[in-house]
Design a protein around this motif. Structure first.
Motif, PDB file in Angstrom:
ATOM      1  N   CYS A 183     -11.887   0.081  -7.428  1.00  8.25           N
ATOM      2  CA  CYS A 183     -12.034   1.497  -7.091  1.00  8.25           C
ATOM      3  C   CYS A 183     -11.284   2.314  -8.130  1.00  8.25           C
ATOM      4  O   CYS A 183     -10.649   1.762  -9.045  1.00  8.25           O
ATOM      5  CB  CYS A 183     -11.470   1.797  -5.689  1.00  8.25           C
ATOM      6  SG  CYS A 183      -9.673   1.670  -5.604  1.00  8.25           S
ATOM      7  N   THR A 184     -11.338   3.593  -7.979  1.00 14.00           N
ATOM      8  CA  THR A 184     -10.544   4.535  -8.785  1.00 14.00           C
ATOM      9  C   THR A 184      -9.711   5.366  -7.830  1.00 14.00           C
ATOM     10  O   THR A 184     -10.243   5.995  -6.904  1.00 14.00           O
ATOM     11  CB  THR A 184     -11.446   5.446  -9.633  1.00 14.00           C
ATOM     12  OG1 THR A 184     -12.205   4.650 -10.546  1.00 14.00           O
ATOM     13  CG2 THR A 184     -10.618   6.449 -10.418  1.00 14.00           C
ATOM     14  N   THR A 185      -8.411   5.347  -8.022  1.00 15.25           N
ATOM     15  CA  THR A 185      -7.497   6.078  -7.133  1.00 15.25           C
ATOM     16  C   THR A 185      -6.948   7.302  -7.857  1.00 15.25           C
ATOM     17  O   THR A 185      -6.686   7.277  -9.059  1.00 15.25           O
ATOM     18  CB  THR A 185      -6.325   5.186  -6.693  1.00 15.25           C
ATOM     19  OG1 THR A 185      -5.655   4.676  -7.853  1.00 15.25           O
ATOM     20  CG2 THR A 185      -6.821   4.009  -5.865  1.00 15.25           C
ATOM     21  N   LYS A 186      -6.778   8.345  -7.073  1.00 15.72           N
ATOM     22  CA  LYS A 186      -6.221   9.594  -7.590  1.00 15.72           C
ATOM     23  C   LYS A 186      -5.055  10.013  -6.714  1.00 15.72           C
ATOM     24  O   LYS A 186      -5.043   9.728  -5.516  1.00 15.72           O
ATOM     25  CB  LYS A 186      -7.292  10.690  -7.604  1.00 15.72           C
ATOM     26  CG  LYS A 186      -8.489  10.382  -8.495  1.00 15.72           C
ATOM     27  CD  LYS A 186      -9.493  11.517  -8.446  1.00 15.72           C
ATOM     28  CE  LYS A 186     -10.693  11.200  -9.342  1.00 15.72           C
ATOM     29  NZ  LYS A 186     -11.704  12.286  -9.323  1.00 15.72           N
TER      30      LYS A 186
ATOM     31  N   ARG B 200      -2.885  11.939  -4.208  1.00 19.09           N
ATOM     32  CA  ARG B 200      -3.322  12.770  -3.083  1.00 19.09           C
ATOM     33  C   ARG B 200      -2.338  13.907  -2.802  1.00 19.09           C
ATOM     34  O   ARG B 200      -2.285  14.420  -1.694  1.00 19.09           O
ATOM     35  CB  ARG B 200      -3.475  11.895  -1.835  1.00 19.09           C
ATOM     36  CG  ARG B 200      -4.594  10.876  -1.938  1.00 19.09           C
ATOM     37  CD  ARG B 200      -4.837  10.180  -0.615  1.00 19.09           C
ATOM     38  NE  ARG B 200      -3.697   9.411  -0.169  1.00 19.09           N
ATOM     39  CZ  ARG B 200      -3.457   8.141  -0.513  1.00 19.09           C
ATOM     40  NH1 ARG B 200      -4.304   7.515  -1.318  1.00 19.09           N
ATOM     41  NH2 ARG B 200      -2.397   7.512  -0.073  1.00 19.09           N
TER      42      ARG B 200
ATOM     43  N   MET C 273      -0.372   3.579  -5.100  1.00 21.17           N
ATOM     44  CA  MET C 273      -1.771   4.010  -5.148  1.00 21.17           C
ATOM     45  C   MET C 273      -2.693   2.875  -5.576  1.00 21.17           C
ATOM     46  O   MET C 273      -3.445   2.970  -6.560  1.00 21.17           O
ATOM     47  CB  MET C 273      -1.936   5.231  -6.070  1.00 21.17           C
ATOM     48  CG  MET C 273      -1.224   5.119  -7.404  1.00 21.17           C
ATOM     49  SD  MET C 273      -1.255   6.643  -8.359  1.00 21.17           S
ATOM     50  CE  MET C 273      -2.990   6.964  -8.539  1.00 21.17           C
TER      51      MET C 273
ATOM     52  N   CYS D 227      -5.888   0.150  -4.476  1.00 21.90           N
ATOM     53  CA  CYS D 227      -7.133   0.255  -3.718  1.00 21.90           C
ATOM     54  C   CYS D 227      -6.939  -0.326  -2.324  1.00 21.90           C
ATOM     55  O   CYS D 227      -6.503  -1.472  -2.171  1.00 21.90           O
ATOM     56  CB  CYS D 227      -8.252  -0.496  -4.448  1.00 21.90           C
ATOM     57  SG  CYS D 227      -8.646   0.175  -6.067  1.00 21.90           S
ATOM     58  N   ARG D 228      -7.278   0.463  -1.330  1.00 25.55           N
ATOM     59  CA  ARG D 228      -7.122   0.035   0.058  1.00 25.55           C
ATOM     60  C   ARG D 228      -8.437  -0.546   0.573  1.00 25.55           C
ATOM     61  O   ARG D 228      -9.502  -0.255   0.035  1.00 25.55           O
ATOM     62  CB  ARG D 228      -6.705   1.229   0.927  1.00 25.55           C
ATOM     63  CG  ARG D 228      -5.421   1.900   0.456  1.00 25.55           C
ATOM     64  CD  ARG D 228      -5.206   3.242   1.129  1.00 25.55           C
ATOM     65  NE  ARG D 228      -4.919   3.084   2.545  1.00 25.55           N
ATOM     66  CZ  ARG D 228      -3.685   2.929   3.025  1.00 25.55           C
ATOM     67  NH1 ARG D 228      -2.643   2.891   2.212  1.00 25.55           N
ATOM     68  NH2 ARG D 228      -3.496   2.818   4.327  1.00 25.55           N
TER      69      ARG D 228
ATOM     70  N   TYR E  97       0.808  -1.225   0.000  1.00 20.47           N
ATOM     71  CA  TYR E  97       0.000   0.000   0.000  1.00 20.47           C
ATOM     72  C   TYR E  97       0.834   1.265   0.000  1.00 20.47           C
ATOM     73  O   TYR E  97       0.303   2.353   0.235  1.00 20.47           O
ATOM     74  CB  TYR E  97      -0.954  -0.021   1.193  1.00 20.47           C
ATOM     75  CG  TYR E  97      -2.014  -1.090   1.076  1.00 20.47           C
ATOM     76  CD1 TYR E  97      -2.971  -1.037   0.073  1.00 20.47           C
ATOM     77  CD2 TYR E  97      -2.050  -2.166   1.953  1.00 20.47           C
ATOM     78  CE1 TYR E  97      -3.934  -2.014  -0.055  1.00 20.47           C
ATOM     79  CE2 TYR E  97      -3.014  -3.159   1.841  1.00 20.47           C
ATOM     80  CZ  TYR E  97      -3.955  -3.071   0.824  1.00 20.47           C
ATOM     81  OH  TYR E  97      -4.899  -4.052   0.695  1.00 20.47           O
TER      82      TYR E  97
ATOM     83  N   SER F 205      -5.812   9.720 -12.771  1.00 18.94           N
ATOM     84  CA  SER F 205      -6.514   8.715 -11.970  1.00 18.94           C
ATOM     85  C   SER F 205      -6.301   7.351 -12.602  1.00 18.94           C
ATOM     86  O   SER F 205      -5.996   7.238 -13.800  1.00 18.94           O
ATOM     87  CB  SER F 205      -8.008   9.031 -11.859  1.00 18.94           C
ATOM     88  OG  SER F 205      -8.616   8.970 -13.137  1.00 18.94           O
TER      89      SER F 205
END
Length: 577
Positions: free
Chosen positions: A118-121, A123, A73, A75-76, A70, A254
């Protein structure tokens, strides 16, 4: 076992106790055949049961530095907050395994055509896209993701083209395709899992016997639009997802992640042999290479045996005959070579205390290695038991401190020294050096944010094992050693030391140390290569039978090279052997 009992059991000739012993032995053998030795019991799942897919550290053979899954990026798990690792033993921590829960969901025998995670962006508040840069760097460094299902690591399956086509299993999956100046880096954001199961006879439920993956790079927009449960999904038909951080206008903003699951029944693989695919696919499983190593070691051993035989049967026998010949009494009185230093051979050497410390530590390491290898040969240190080998070695080294103290005290008493300072040095000298190097390397790993950086709590636990268990055991062994009578030398030592003539360049310590070390190294370097590959290149080593055979050859080789080197040294009247 029934065959053994019929063959060995004779009621008329064997005493009653012997009959019971044979029956007990047969029952034990039957139990060992039916029991999976690594200590992991099988788990049965009914159709529709939920299965937990966990993530492990990402690793690369290019950098040899593992990182937390983790840290990128991905999905957590839902729920937020820190993700706690599942730690089972010391070995997992020292090895760099950080096993954590994941967002992947699987149900027994329920296929999933496509499910979006999910979709990660990024941070980053300043817009510098540090996470995109980090992901691209990990892909370019050839890092591989590692997942675990029912204690089985995920693997890619390849067709090995040789004399006959065989399947090759490679642990983990690549995070993406490295880029260069002409093409962009691609990220594998869709994982197609194939989970194999087996239905055992007479047991309700199913058992997991295989966990494979085929990664794909799919444009995030296509995942959002078309990745729906129950719909047809062909990830190879979609454009790939690139990872770009410059120019800023075209940077990846993303990433969408998805997976699919396909269940397959495998009637040929049972639960206790499900690791065979991983073991036979390891580089160390090639028996021809190991036999070549053993033949190479045997040739070296035969060469040394010939030299030792020549020394004992030719040189010494000739000297003894000359001494026993009544016609050569005057010539026999003139001592030459090794016979001149017979009264100085057992003289107390310089730095005798340090020699005692090294001998005691060597016995400690040898005892640890032999016992560890014995358990590994019996199957108790299987790769299925993560961290088990390293944990066993660490605990055995601590417990063998008593053997080190006993050996050191016996040697010190032989040198007319009963100093407890020598015993304390035995418990501190070698472990202190190793811990010092380990601590410096750990600081470097901390600075890199690596997952195998040992936390402070584990460091304090290691120090506690060292000072509260290992060193007291060294003193306990020394108490028993000092109570034993001293080792007596077969020859008396002169009060005045004999002058040592100037030695030739090839008989000086730097040269003799190198020469005496090269030959044993040549007898074991191939097995050493596979062992170091398992340490640094994330490969499985399990051929402990070959390793035991090489260890025996190496031990005899070291003994014979010591005889040869000491003989030549004494022949030139140097008694500091």
């Amino acid at each position: 076992s029934p065959v053994l009992s019929v063959y060995f059991f004779s009621p008329r000739s064997a005493p009653k106790m012997a009959r019971y012993s044979v029956v007990a032995l047969c029952l034990f053998l039957q139990g060992t055949i039916a029991f999976y030795l690594p200590g992991v019991t099988p788990v049965e799942y009914e159709q529709g049961d939920s299965l937990t897919i966990k993530v492990n550290s990402i690793k690369s053979t290019k950098t040899a530095i593992p990182y937390d899954y983790y840290s990128l990026m991905f999905c957590r798990p839902t729920g937020g907050g820190p993700i706690k690792a599942d730690v089972e033993n010391f070995g997992e921590i020292l090895w760099g395994d950080v096993i954590k829960p994941s967002r992947y969901q699987a149900q027994m025998k329920n296929d999933v055509s496509c499910a979006m995670l999910c979709t990660t962006k990024p941070r980053d508040k300043d817009g510098k896209l540090r996470q995109i840069r980090k992901l691209k760097k990990r892909i370019d460094d050839e890092y591989r993701g590692n997942l675990i299902l029912d204690n089985l690591p995920v693997s890619e399956v390849f067709i090995w083209e040789g004399r006959k086509q065989t399947l090759y299993y490679k642990l983990g999956y690549p995070l993406g395709v490295p880029g260069n100046k002409t093409k962009d880096t691609l990220v594998y954001n869709h994982l197609a899992f194939t989970i194999k199961y087996h239905k055992p006879e007479g047991v309700p439920g199913y058992r997991i016997v295989g966990f494979n993956v085929l990664p794909y790079s799919v444009e995030s927009a296509k995942i959002v639009e078309e990745c729906k449960p129950g719909q047809s999904w062909r990830p190879e038909t979609y454009p790939p997802q690139t990872v770009v951080f410059e120019p800023l206008e075209a940077a990846t903003r993303s990433l969408s992640w998805s997976y699919s699951i396909k269940w397959e029944e495998d009637p040929d693989v049972v639960w206790r042999s499900r690791w065979d695919h991983y073991l036979t696919s390891a580089d160390a499983s090639n028996a021809k290479i190991h036999w070549f190593s053993i033949v190479n070691s045997l040739l070296i051993l035969l060469f040394l045996s010939g030299m030792v035989a020549m020394i004992l049967l030719r040189a010494l026998h000739k000297d003894f005959n000359r001494y026993n010949d009544p016609d050569n009494e005057d010539e026999a009185q003139e001592e030459t070579g090794w016979k001149l230093v017979h009264a100085d051979v057992f003289r107390i050497p310089n730095h005798a205390e340090l020699l005692c410390v090294y001998i005691g530590t060597g016995c400690q390491l040898l005892g640890m290695g032999v016992i560890t290898l014995t358990f590994a040969l019996l199957g108790f240190l299987s790769p299925a038991n993560r961290g088990g080998l390293l944990t066993a070695m660490l605990l055995l080294f601590v417990l063998m401190g008593s053997y080190a103290g006993y050996t050191t005290s016996r040697m010190a008493k032989m040198f007319h020294s009963q100093s407890w300072k020598t015993i304390l040095l035995t418990g501190i000298w070698f472990p202190g050096k190793v811990f010092g190097v380990f601590f410096v390397m750990n600081l470097m790993l901390w600075s890199q944010g690596a997952s195998n950086a040992v936390p402070w709590t584990t460091l304090f636990a290691l120090i506690g094992l060292w000072f509260c268990v290992s060193i007291p055991l060294v003193f306990v062994g020394a108490v028993f050693g000092y109570k034993r009578p001293p080792i007596e030398h077969p020859l008396a030592v002169n009060s005045l030391p004999r002058a040592i003539p100037e030695q030739k360049w090839y008989l000086r310590p730097p040269v003799t140390i190198i020469l005496a070390g090269i030959i044993p190294f040549g007898a074991a370097f191939i097995e050493l290569f596979f062992i170091l590959s398992s340490l640094w290149l994330n490969k499985i080593y399990y051929v402990f039978g070959f390793l035991a055979l090489v260890l025996v050859i190496l031990t005899i080789t070291c003994a014979e090279i010591s005889i040869v080197m000491v003989y030549f040294q004494l022949c030139y009247e140097d008694y500091n052997w």
